[in-house]
Write a protein that holds these residues in place. Sequence first.
Motif, PDB file in Angstrom:
ATOM      1  N   UNK A 116     -53.240  40.047 -12.104  1.00 61.38           N
ATOM      2  CA  UNK A 116     -51.934  39.511 -11.691  1.00 61.38           C
ATOM      3  C   UNK A 116     -51.198  38.909 -12.872  1.00 61.38           C
ATOM      4  N   UNK A 117     -51.924  38.247 -13.776  1.00 65.22           N
ATOM      5  CA  UNK A 117     -51.301  37.621 -14.945  1.00 65.22           C
ATOM      6  C   UNK A 117     -50.720  38.682 -15.883  1.00 65.22           C
ATOM      7  N   UNK A 118     -51.492  39.711 -16.166  1.00 60.32           N
ATOM      8  CA  UNK A 118     -50.994  40.769 -17.067  1.00 60.32           C
ATOM      9  C   UNK A 118     -49.822  41.509 -16.446  1.00 60.32           C
ATOM     10  N   UNK A 119     -49.913  41.775 -15.153  1.00 59.39           N
ATOM     11  CA  UNK A 119     -48.815  42.458 -14.467  1.00 59.39           C
ATOM     12  C   UNK A 119     -47.557  41.584 -14.469  1.00 59.39           C
ATOM     13  N   UNK A 120     -47.747  40.284 -14.293  1.00 63.33           N
ATOM     14  CA  UNK A 120     -46.618  39.372 -14.319  1.00 63.33           C
ATOM     15  C   UNK A 120     -45.936  39.332 -15.670  1.00 63.33           C
ATOM     16  N   UNK A 121     -46.715  39.341 -16.749  1.00 65.50           N
ATOM     17  CA  UNK A 121     -46.136  39.358 -18.099  1.00 65.50           C
ATOM     18  C   UNK A 121     -45.350  40.644 -18.317  1.00 65.50           C
ATOM     19  N   UNK A 122     -45.905  41.773 -17.908  1.00 71.35           N
ATOM     20  CA  UNK A 122     -45.212  43.054 -18.085  1.00 71.35           C
ATOM     21  C   UNK A 122     -43.870  43.057 -17.368  1.00 71.35           C
ATOM     22  N   UNK A 123     -43.857  42.558 -16.140  1.00 76.00           N
ATOM     23  CA  UNK A 123     -42.593  42.529 -15.384  1.00 76.00           C
ATOM     24  C   UNK A 123     -41.596  41.548 -16.002  1.00 76.00           C
ATOM     25  N   UNK A 124     -42.095  40.431 -16.529  1.00 75.41           N
ATOM     26  CA  UNK A 124     -41.199  39.477 -17.188  1.00 75.41           C
ATOM     27  C   UNK A 124     -40.577  40.088 -18.442  1.00 75.41           C
ATOM     28  N   UNK A 125     -41.386  40.768 -19.242  1.00 72.90           N
ATOM     29  CA  UNK A 125     -40.881  41.362 -20.475  1.00 72.90           C
ATOM     30  C   UNK A 125     -39.833  42.436 -20.198  1.00 72.90           C
ATOM     31  N   UNK A 126     -39.930  43.089 -19.049  1.00 72.21           N
ATOM     32  CA  UNK A 126     -38.924  44.097 -18.680  1.00 72.21           C
ATOM     33  C   UNK A 126     -37.543  43.484 -18.473  1.00 72.21           C
ATOM     34  N   UNK A 127     -37.487  42.163 -18.266  1.00 71.96           N
ATOM     35  CA  UNK A 127     -36.196  41.493 -18.071  1.00 71.96           C
ATOM     36  C   UNK A 127     -35.652  40.904 -19.375  1.00 71.96           C
ATOM     37  N   UNK A 128     -36.413  40.984 -20.458  1.00 75.15           N
ATOM     38  CA  UNK A 128     -36.004  40.433 -21.749  1.00 75.15           C
ATOM     39  C   UNK A 128     -35.524  41.546 -22.675  1.00 75.15           C
ATOM     40  N   UNK A 129     -34.756  41.162 -23.680  1.00 70.84           N
ATOM     41  CA  UNK A 129     -34.385  42.093 -24.743  1.00 70.84           C
ATOM     42  C   UNK A 129     -34.435  41.350 -26.077  1.00 70.84           C
ATOM     43  N   UNK A 130     -34.541  42.072 -27.134  1.00 70.64           N
ATOM     44  CA  UNK A 130     -34.647  41.462 -28.450  1.00 70.64           C
ATOM     45  C   UNK A 130     -33.389  40.638 -28.756  1.00 70.64           C
ATOM     46  N   UNK A 131     -33.596  39.429 -29.220  1.00 70.58           N
ATOM     47  CA  UNK A 131     -32.485  38.541 -29.535  1.00 70.58           C
ATOM     48  C   UNK A 131     -32.048  37.655 -28.385  1.00 70.58           C
ATOM     49  N   UNK A 132     -32.655  37.822 -27.214  1.00 70.82           N
ATOM     50  CA  UNK A 132     -32.295  37.003 -26.056  1.00 70.82           C
ATOM     51  C   UNK A 132     -32.759  35.560 -26.261  1.00 70.82           C
ATOM     52  N   UNK A 133     -31.873  34.588 -26.019  1.00 66.80           N
ATOM     53  CA  UNK A 133     -32.274  33.187 -26.048  1.00 66.80           C
ATOM     54  C   UNK A 133     -32.659  32.745 -24.644  1.00 66.80           C
ATOM     55  N   UNK A 134     -33.817  32.144 -24.520  1.00 61.28           N
ATOM     56  CA  UNK A 134     -34.331  31.779 -23.208  1.00 61.28           C
ATOM     57  C   UNK A 134     -34.671  30.287 -23.151  1.00 61.28           C
ATOM     58  N   UNK A 135     -34.628  29.745 -21.945  1.00 60.32           N
ATOM     59  CA  UNK A 135     -35.234  28.452 -21.651  1.00 60.32           C
ATOM     60  C   UNK A 135     -36.688  28.771 -21.314  1.00 60.32           C
ATOM     61  N   UNK A 136     -37.607  28.403 -22.173  1.00 62.17           N
ATOM     62  CA  UNK A 136     -38.997  28.831 -22.036  1.00 62.17           C
ATOM     63  C   UNK A 136     -39.603  28.311 -20.738  1.00 62.17           C
ATOM     64  N   UNK A 137     -39.287  27.070 -20.379  1.00 56.59           N
ATOM     65  CA  UNK A 137     -39.874  26.529 -19.152  1.00 56.59           C
ATOM     66  C   UNK A 137     -39.375  27.260 -17.922  1.00 56.59           C
ATOM     67  N   UNK A 138     -38.102  27.610 -17.882  1.00 51.87           N
ATOM     68  CA  UNK A 138     -37.579  28.375 -16.746  1.00 51.87           C
ATOM     69  C   UNK A 138     -38.310  29.710 -16.609  1.00 51.87           C
ATOM     70  N   UNK A 139     -38.493  30.394 -17.739  1.00 52.47           N
ATOM     71  CA  UNK A 139     -39.153  31.700 -17.706  1.00 52.47           C
ATOM     72  C   UNK A 139     -40.622  31.570 -17.325  1.00 52.47           C
ATOM     73  N   UNK A 140     -41.295  30.573 -17.867  1.00 55.31           N
ATOM     74  CA  UNK A 140     -42.705  30.379 -17.533  1.00 55.31           C
ATOM     75  C   UNK A 140     -42.878  29.925 -16.086  1.00 55.31           C
ATOM     76  N   UNK A 141     -41.889  29.225 -15.550  1.00 56.08           N
ATOM     77  CA  UNK A 141     -41.949  28.816 -14.145  1.00 56.08           C
ATOM     78  C   UNK A 141     -41.922  30.033 -13.233  1.00 56.08           C
ATOM     79  N   UNK A 142     -41.012  30.963 -13.507  1.00 55.46           N
ATOM     80  CA  UNK A 142     -40.948  32.173 -12.687  1.00 55.46           C
ATOM     81  C   UNK A 142     -42.234  32.979 -12.803  1.00 55.46           C
TER      82      UNK A 142
END
Length: 411
Positions: A116-142
């Motif tokens: 579940x953890x690896x699958x979750x990371x893969x799905x999260x990375x599909x929503x990111x792109x290079x150069x994107x600025x993120x709030x790390x806590x928001x992303x880790x919360x999801x």
Amino acid sequence: MAVPSSAPPGPRGGRSSSNAADYAVDPLGFLTGAAREFGDVVSLTPTNVLLAHPDDIGRVLLDREGRVVKIGEAVRRGPMGFPSAMMNSEGADWERKRARLRPAFRSDRLDHLEHAARDGVTRLLDTWHDGLEIDVHDEMSRLAMGVGAVHIAGRPLGERGETLIRAVAAIMRLTSAPRLPMWLPTRTNRGLRRALRDFDAALAALITENPPGEDAHALGRLLADDPPFPEVRDELATLLMSGYETTANALTWLFHAVGADPEAGARMGEPEFASAAAKEAMRLYPPAWVISRETVGPLEVGGYTLAAGVTLGLSPWVVHRDGRWFPDPEEFRPERWLNGGRPGHRHAYFPFGAGPRGCLGASMALREVEVIAAHLCSRVRLEPVRPEEVRPRPALALQPVGVRAVVRFLG
């Protein structure tokens, strides 16, 4: 030998209401300063004592003498008490509830969690792109809510998960601020009531929708014996808030620490190093920054005898940053955990508590952080943005505030 007639030292003699006010303004600084100035047993108020030596902490957490309880009635009845949950129960009731949940956290569930953890990371990375600025806590919360939901409830939660994330975030933010009693209609209290109502509604829907007969996961175990709804609600609430929030915070603090240490970041793909880095991040930024116990009989600690009814504060934040047990305690040094490395005292490291009341899912939570961190760091690098503005917010858990990063895909 303990001296019953003497009281531990403390700020303003440990007798002033100003101590409580100072604690409310800056709890981490207040506890750290009190321990450094007054020693390992510190009187904060007439009924609140800080313990800062691992000998005393181990004795209290293991509690072989039956001299303490986990938490007092006044706290259990508070708005965030969840009184029917295992973590707020005692005696035979606690044993029954812990036994009911234990199968959901067995080692044979670890493969399911890692998938579940690896699958979750893969799905999260599909929503990111290079150069994107993120709030790390928001992303880790999801990410943490998604993984935690699959483990606790057996399936993704979709929009229900987003509702829970928003509600928990509001609860954490509002409980970190000094506030007046809940019956007063202040803005903070009104916001907290709204967040609790949203949280309750999402939990009720989740419980109602749970398929019957699926008891491998925690929610299924909770529903197997058809317990009263408030008991299921309180248990599920504490599982989600402690499990999901702890993981999200731990991951955010880990990426904050790694972002300031390029050498550590380059090694995060190594499983052993990722494990050491996760432990080190939880040393510097322990999810449970203070743990409470209450004496139910006279207790001797550090040469003093404490009466029944005293609240004991055990602070991983204070002890984990004590140079007696950790050389260079303010530095992020994953290497201290490699090759069997241990702290200078067996009870000097307790991010999940210890003893019979230690966190039931501690090993799984740590493994989840390790797997997510290693898998994510093998794909991207998170470049810190304004790291000097990052600060800890000591709410129900130690929340990271201001951790932002730019995503850089590798290769």
